[in-house]
Design a protein around this motif. Structure first.
Motif, PDB file in Angstrom:
ATOM      1  N   ILE A  97       4.777 -29.021  12.188  1.00  0.00           N
ATOM      2  CA  ILE A  97       3.660 -28.518  12.612  1.00  0.00           C
ATOM      3  C   ILE A  97       2.577 -29.682  12.405  1.00  0.00           C
ATOM      4  N   VAL A  98       2.681 -30.502  11.395  1.00  0.00           N
ATOM      5  CA  VAL A  98       1.594 -31.443  10.964  1.00  0.00           C
ATOM      6  C   VAL A  98       1.747 -32.911  12.067  1.00  0.00           C
ATOM      7  N   GLU A  99       3.022 -32.834  12.359  1.00  0.00           N
ATOM      8  CA  GLU A  99       3.345 -33.824  13.483  1.00  0.00           C
ATOM      9  C   GLU A  99       2.221 -33.734  14.638  1.00  0.00           C
ATOM     10  N   LYS A 100       1.817 -32.315  15.045  1.00  0.00           N
ATOM     11  CA  LYS A 100       1.010 -32.079  16.125  1.00  0.00           C
ATOM     12  C   LYS A 100      -0.319 -32.274  15.626  1.00  0.00           C
ATOM     13  N   ILE A 101      -0.805 -32.908  14.762  1.00  0.00           N
ATOM     14  CA  ILE A 101      -2.222 -32.881  14.595  1.00  0.00           C
ATOM     15  C   ILE A 101      -2.063 -34.542  13.534  1.00  0.00           C
ATOM     16  N   PRO A 102      -1.847 -35.578  14.659  1.00  0.00           N
ATOM     17  CA  PRO A 102      -1.565 -36.986  13.880  1.00  0.00           C
ATOM     18  C   PRO A 102      -2.949 -37.367  13.482  1.00  0.00           C
ATOM     19  N   HIS A 103      -4.017 -37.080  13.618  1.00  0.00           N
ATOM     20  CA  HIS A 103      -5.341 -37.569  13.149  1.00  0.00           C
ATOM     21  C   HIS A 103      -5.434 -37.202  11.629  1.00  0.00           C
ATOM     22  N   TRP A 104      -4.524 -36.414  11.276  1.00  0.00           N
ATOM     23  CA  TRP A 104      -4.382 -36.199   9.572  1.00  0.00           C
ATOM     24  C   TRP A 104      -3.085 -36.778   9.182  1.00  0.00           C
ATOM     25  N   ASP A 105      -3.288 -37.352   7.979  1.00  0.00           N
ATOM     26  CA  ASP A 105      -2.108 -37.961   7.217  1.00  0.00           C
ATOM     27  C   ASP A 105      -1.917 -36.623   6.139  1.00  0.00           C
ATOM     28  N   VAL A 106      -0.698 -35.978   6.407  1.00  0.00           N
ATOM     29  CA  VAL A 106      -0.488 -34.795   5.568  1.00  0.00           C
ATOM     30  C   VAL A 106       0.595 -35.174   4.743  1.00  0.00           C
ATOM     31  N   GLN A 107       0.480 -35.184   3.395  1.00  0.00           N
ATOM     32  CA  GLN A 107       1.399 -35.490   2.418  1.00  0.00           C
ATOM     33  C   GLN A 107       1.847 -34.194   1.703  1.00  0.00           C
ATOM     34  N   ILE A 108       3.009 -34.169   1.004  1.00  0.00           N
ATOM     35  CA  ILE A 108       3.557 -33.003   0.412  1.00  0.00           C
ATOM     36  C   ILE A 108       4.119 -33.195  -1.089  1.00  0.00           C
ATOM     37  N   LEU A 109       3.253 -32.771  -2.098  1.00  0.00           N
ATOM     38  CA  LEU A 109       3.674 -32.909  -3.532  1.00  0.00           C
ATOM     39  C   LEU A 109       4.480 -31.659  -3.884  1.00  0.00           C
ATOM     40  N   ILE A 110       5.734 -32.171  -4.231  1.00  0.00           N
ATOM     41  CA  ILE A 110       6.704 -30.877  -4.798  1.00  0.00           C
ATOM     42  C   ILE A 110       6.196 -30.903  -6.387  1.00  0.00           C
ATOM     43  N   VAL A 111       5.858 -29.930  -6.990  1.00  0.00           N
ATOM     44  CA  VAL A 111       5.716 -29.801  -8.451  1.00  0.00           C
ATOM     45  C   VAL A 111       6.853 -28.922  -9.145  1.00  0.00           C
ATOM     46  N   ASP A 112       7.776 -29.414  -9.518  1.00  0.00           N
ATOM     47  CA  ASP A 112       9.079 -28.492  -9.958  1.00  0.00           C
ATOM     48  C   ASP A 112       9.192 -28.732 -11.677  1.00  0.00           C
ATOM     49  N   ASP A 113       9.283 -27.337 -12.128  1.00  0.00           N
ATOM     50  CA  ASP A 113       9.580 -27.379 -13.572  1.00  0.00           C
ATOM     51  C   ASP A 113      10.820 -27.075 -13.969  1.00  0.00           C
ATOM     52  N   ASN A 114      11.646 -28.207 -13.657  1.00  0.00           N
ATOM     53  CA  ASN A 114      13.059 -28.089 -14.082  1.00  0.00           C
ATOM     54  C   ASN A 114      13.768 -26.925 -13.910  1.00  0.00           C
ATOM     55  N   SER A 115      13.357 -26.314 -12.299  1.00  0.00           N
ATOM     56  CA  SER A 115      14.174 -25.020 -11.954  1.00  0.00           C
ATOM     57  C   SER A 115      15.758 -25.030 -12.141  1.00  0.00           C
ATOM     58  N   PRO A 116      16.169 -24.063 -12.729  1.00  0.00           N
ATOM     59  CA  PRO A 116      17.478 -24.056 -13.042  1.00  0.00           C
ATOM     60  C   PRO A 116      18.252 -24.132 -11.901  1.00  0.00           C
ATOM     61  N   ASP A 117      18.047 -23.692 -10.755  1.00  0.00           N
ATOM     62  CA  ASP A 117      18.740 -23.939  -9.496  1.00  0.00           C
ATOM     63  C   ASP A 117      18.677 -25.237  -8.848  1.00  0.00           C
ATOM     64  N   GLY A 118      18.075 -26.241  -9.524  1.00  0.00           N
ATOM     65  CA  GLY A 118      18.305 -27.675  -9.113  1.00  0.00           C
ATOM     66  C   GLY A 118      17.202 -27.741  -8.032  1.00  0.00           C
ATOM     67  N   THR A 119      16.108 -27.346  -7.833  1.00  0.00           N
ATOM     68  CA  THR A 119      15.186 -27.438  -6.736  1.00  0.00           C
ATOM     69  C   THR A 119      14.935 -28.885  -6.658  1.00  0.00           C
ATOM     70  N   TYR A 120      14.914 -29.490  -7.624  1.00  0.00           N
ATOM     71  CA  TYR A 120      14.401 -31.069  -7.538  1.00  0.00           C
ATOM     72  C   TYR A 120      15.686 -31.743  -6.692  1.00  0.00           C
ATOM     73  N   LYS A 121      16.770 -31.348  -6.976  1.00  0.00           N
ATOM     74  CA  LYS A 121      17.576 -32.081  -6.095  1.00  0.00           C
ATOM     75  C   LYS A 121      17.400 -31.883  -4.682  1.00  0.00           C
ATOM     76  N   GLU A 122      17.229 -30.885  -4.105  1.00  0.00           N
ATOM     77  CA  GLU A 122      16.755 -30.608  -2.802  1.00  0.00           C
ATOM     78  C   GLU A 122      15.791 -31.581  -2.455  1.00  0.00           C
ATOM     79  N   ALA A 123      14.653 -31.646  -3.431  1.00  0.00           N
ATOM     80  CA  ALA A 123      13.306 -32.248  -3.407  1.00  0.00           C
ATOM     81  C   ALA A 123      13.646 -33.979  -3.102  1.00  0.00           C
ATOM     82  N   GLU A 124      14.761 -34.107  -3.751  1.00  0.00           N
ATOM     83  CA  GLU A 124      14.983 -35.618  -3.704  1.00  0.00           C
ATOM     84  C   GLU A 124      15.750 -36.007  -2.326  1.00  0.00           C
TER      85      GLU A 124
END
Ligand SMILES: Nc1nc2c(ncn2[C@@H]2O[C@H](COP(=O)(O)OP(=O)(O)O)[C@@H](O)[C@H]2O)c(=O)[nH]1
Ligand SMILES: [Mg+2]
Length: 179
Positions: free
Chosen positions: A27-54
């Protein structure tokens, strides 16, 4: 180019961020006048969310990951905001659930409101065109509606229709001024 930061708090959202992050980026590729960054704030989720984030971090250039210990959603947002404003320096900061509850197609609309002068934009369920999920139980609907009524009465402000929505965007300056 103005920068926006989407703060995504995650607790056991491994499968969801795998779907959500590519959706946001498409979606954000279609608004190139905005630089959209994503910050994932993970609290050591037992399902290993951070591995997917990496993995996502390797695949896309706009992904950041902040890990911490679980102290609840509010604290995760505060940590994300503090880190983001210091290191990523966005003009706009989004709050968004990672559980696919918030439609990323609305991101350009939020940003348009900001471009037109808004300081704070809320993805409201209680205005024309807004809705709450059909599968919500009656008590969840009750707490949402009553919670909003209490907040409106408490602040004596009836122009905000949805105080408890977790989908919002605000200028970074507004956040700094409130802290
Ligand atoms: N980092 C972090 N994320 C959390 C925590 N609790 C909830 N979340 C995330 O915050 C978002 C909102 O939580 P959710 O359970 O969907 O709240 P609800 O939609 O109000 O029921 C989701 O992306 C969760 O994974 C927490 O303690 N730490
Ligand atoms: Mg949710």
């Amino acid at each position: 180019m103005k920068k926006a930061l989407i703060v995504l708090p995650t607790y056991n959202e491994r499968e969801n961020i795998r779907v959500l992050v590519p959706q946001i980026n498409e979606i954000v590729e279609k608004i190139p006048h905005w630089d959209v960054q994503i910050l994932i704030v993970d609290d050591n989720s037992p399902d290993g969310t951070y591995k997917e984030a990496e993995l996502l971090k390797k695949k896309y250039k706009n992904i950041h990951l902040l890990k911490g210990k679980k102290e609840g959603l509010g604290k995760a947002y505060l940590r994300g905001f503090e880190y983001g404003l210091e290191h990523i320096k966005p003009y706009v900061v989004f709050e968004m659930d990672a559980d696919l509850q918030h439609n990323p197609k609305l991101i350009p609309l939020f940003l348009k409101e900001i471009e037109q002068g808004a300081d704070f934009v809320i993805g409201s369920r209680y205005i024309k065109g807004g809705s709450i999920p059909k599968h919500w139980s009656i008590d969840r609907k009750f707490y949402s509606v009553v919670g909003n009524l209490v907040a409106s009465l408490g602040f004596m402000n009836f122009s905000v229709h949805d105080w408890t929505s977790g989908y919002r965007a605000q200028k970074g300056l507004v956040y700094k001024r409130c802290n």
